[in-house]
Design an enzyme around this catalytic site. Structure first.
Site, PDB file in Angstrom:
ATOM      1  N   HIS A 217      -9.249   8.031  -1.639  1.00  0.00           N
ATOM      2  CA  HIS A 217     -10.370   7.202  -1.431  1.00  0.00           C
ATOM      3  C   HIS A 217     -11.093   7.143  -2.616  1.00  0.00           C
ATOM      4  O   HIS A 217     -11.578   5.956  -3.049  1.00  0.00           O
ATOM      5  CB  HIS A 217     -11.166   7.591  -0.129  1.00  0.00           C
ATOM      6  CG  HIS A 217     -12.484   6.671   0.169  1.00  0.00           C
ATOM      7  ND1 HIS A 217     -12.361   5.332   0.383  1.00  0.00           N
ATOM      8  CD2 HIS A 217     -13.650   6.730  -0.150  1.00  0.00           C
ATOM      9  CE1 HIS A 217     -13.348   4.704   0.425  1.00  0.00           C
ATOM     10  NE2 HIS A 217     -14.211   5.383  -0.056  1.00  0.00           N
ATOM     11  N   HIS A 226     -19.649   2.826  -8.420  1.00  0.00           N
ATOM     12  CA  HIS A 226     -19.552   4.359  -8.215  1.00  0.00           C
ATOM     13  C   HIS A 226     -19.431   5.053  -9.432  1.00  0.00           C
ATOM     14  O   HIS A 226     -19.676   6.223  -9.693  1.00  0.00           O
ATOM     15  CB  HIS A 226     -18.950   4.559  -7.026  1.00  0.00           C
ATOM     16  CG  HIS A 226     -19.504   4.442  -5.702  1.00  0.00           C
ATOM     17  ND1 HIS A 226     -20.606   4.748  -4.939  1.00  0.00           N
ATOM     18  CD2 HIS A 226     -18.822   3.357  -4.562  1.00  0.00           C
ATOM     19  CE1 HIS A 226     -20.859   4.134  -3.698  1.00  0.00           C
ATOM     20  NE2 HIS A 226     -19.572   3.366  -3.744  1.00  0.00           N
ATOM     21  N   HIS A 252     -13.030   2.881  -2.405  1.00  0.00           N
ATOM     22  CA  HIS A 252     -14.605   3.139  -2.743  1.00  0.00           C
ATOM     23  C   HIS A 252     -15.439   2.437  -3.523  1.00  0.00           C
ATOM     24  O   HIS A 252     -16.333   1.896  -3.320  1.00  0.00           O
ATOM     25  CB  HIS A 252     -14.564   4.676  -3.453  1.00  0.00           C
ATOM     26  CG  HIS A 252     -15.925   5.226  -3.328  1.00  0.00           C
ATOM     27  ND1 HIS A 252     -16.712   5.650  -2.101  1.00  0.00           N
ATOM     28  CD2 HIS A 252     -16.581   5.937  -4.251  1.00  0.00           C
ATOM     29  CE1 HIS A 252     -17.775   6.099  -2.290  1.00  0.00           C
ATOM     30  NE2 HIS A 252     -17.732   6.518  -3.451  1.00  0.00           N
TER      31      HIS A 252
END
Ligand SMILES: *[C@@H]1O[C@H](CO)[C@@H](O)[C@H](O)[C@H]1NC(C)=O
Ligand SMILES: *[C@@H]1O[C@H](CO)[C@@H](O)[C@H](O)[C@H]1NC(C)=O
Length: 341
Positions: A217, A226, A252
């Site tokens: 993920h 991120h 993600h």
């Protein structure tokens, strides 16, 4: 060289009628459950990769689904890979959560998408009842669904190693005031990660597949919101580099991107744009100059397709209109048994 008894269990499998689509549970090797998925008769295969999607059609999820159906038909796909964060905001609340049908069954309705889906859990899935998504009951509601924490799909031409990356990320264990996570399946984090890494390493070492693909993920390398996942750079990346993995595919970050590793042939492919996207905070790629080359980044919604044959891999990224945004081809030499003079 290890001999994995595919054939033996295939016979068994046909009696079990465990799954449709010719898929069956083969065996457990190196601690990971393995499924066999036949390649096409001409020795090729194709599939779509989607991540971060379940929002009852909102945030362009339905538009992405529609284009997936069209591309899926054109490429005659064999299956779909989901990179996790299957249901927002907090996974499923139970096996009976209506979100399963409202965000999956009723969204990915086109003929070409009525194939096996191979899914893993994302961090948002761990915020709900994580076990619910792994439940065989969901396969009774929609027989396309197969979600496990970590497993291997052997598609002859390619072997796909699905890795449960959420337990690697420190933040989910240290910052517990904003969210709670369902760690029932991860009783000892340290032991869980160590065993998983060992299993993945062993399975990769033994693999003789032409193409080796790892799916998780979380991104290893990303210039999206991120960014890189340090825990995976430290623990998982060296194993992939040492075992000639061709592709690491993840979600993600709600974007599409393609980064090439500088130290190996590994390609980092993010497909996490199944619904909400447009974060508008692309990082400037700091830290990537020595480690990787950013070939493509798109902040909006879309998905990815993968076409493989013994000598060539073709990766394509699409937006909500079905436009191809980025296309990339890799070649492999065929082993010449009778070299001509
Ligand atoms: C849906 O996609 C279009 C085209 O990329 C984009 O302009 C729009 O902002 C998207 N909608 C949402 C809610 O993200
Ligand atoms: C690594 O990638 C960068 C591009 O991001 C490139 O400029 C550099 O030459 C590469 N380094 C090596 C050692 O390949």
């Amino acid at each position: 060289m290890a001999i994995i008894p595919y054939k033996k269990s295939t016979t068994l499998c046909s009696f079990l009628f465990l799954f449709s689509f010719g898929l069956c549970l083969v065996t457990t090797f190196a601690g990971l459950r393995r499924f066999e998925h036949p390649t096409k008769e001409d020795g090729s295969m194709s599939f779509l990769v989607l991540g971060d999607w379940g929002r009852r059609g909102a945030f362009n999820q339905s538009q992405v689904a529609f284009q997936m159906g069209k591309v899926g038909e054109k490429l005659d796909i064999d299956f779909v890979v989901s990179t996790g964060d299957n249901f927002y905001d907090n996974g499923l609340s139970s096996e009976h959560d209506a979100a399963f049908e409202e965000s999956f069954t009723k969204i990915y309705t086109q003929n070409s998408l009525q194939k096996q889906w191979y899914s893993i859990l994302g961090n948002h899935d761990y915020r709900g009842d994580a076990e619910a998504q792994l439940s065989p009951l969901l396969r009774k509601i929609d027989n396309r669904w197969l979600c496990l924490r970590s497993f291997v799909v052997n598609a002859e031409l390619a072997e796909i190693f699905f890795v449960d990356t959420t337990p690697f990320v420190n933040m989910y264990f240290t910052n517990t005031k904003d969210h709670t996570y369902d760690w029932r399946g991860v009783p000892s984090r340290k032991a869980y990660i160590q065993t998983l890494l060992k299993d993945v390493e062993l399975a990769l070492e033994k693999s003789s597949a032409k193409w080796k693909i790892v799916v998780g993920h979380h991104a290893i390398r990303s210039i999206g919101h991120h960014g890189d996942t340090q825990e995976l750079i430290k623990h998982l990346l060296p194993i992939l580099q040492a075992n000639d993995v061709d592709f690491y595919m993840n979600g993600h970050d709600h974007c599409l991107e393609h980064i090439s590793d500088n130290k190996s042939g590994l390609q980092f492919l993010t497909s996490g744009a199944g619904s909400k996207a447009w974060r508008g905070d692309m990082k400037n790629g700091e830290g990537l100059n020595k480690e990787g080359q950013v070939n493509f980044f798109y902040d909006g919604q879309g998905f990815m397709s993968v076409q493989l044959n013994p000598t060539q891999a073709e990766i394509e990224f699409y937006d909500v209109f079905g436009n191809v945004l980025h296309s990339w081809t890799a070649s492999k030499q065929l082993l010449l048994l009778h070299p001509s003079i």
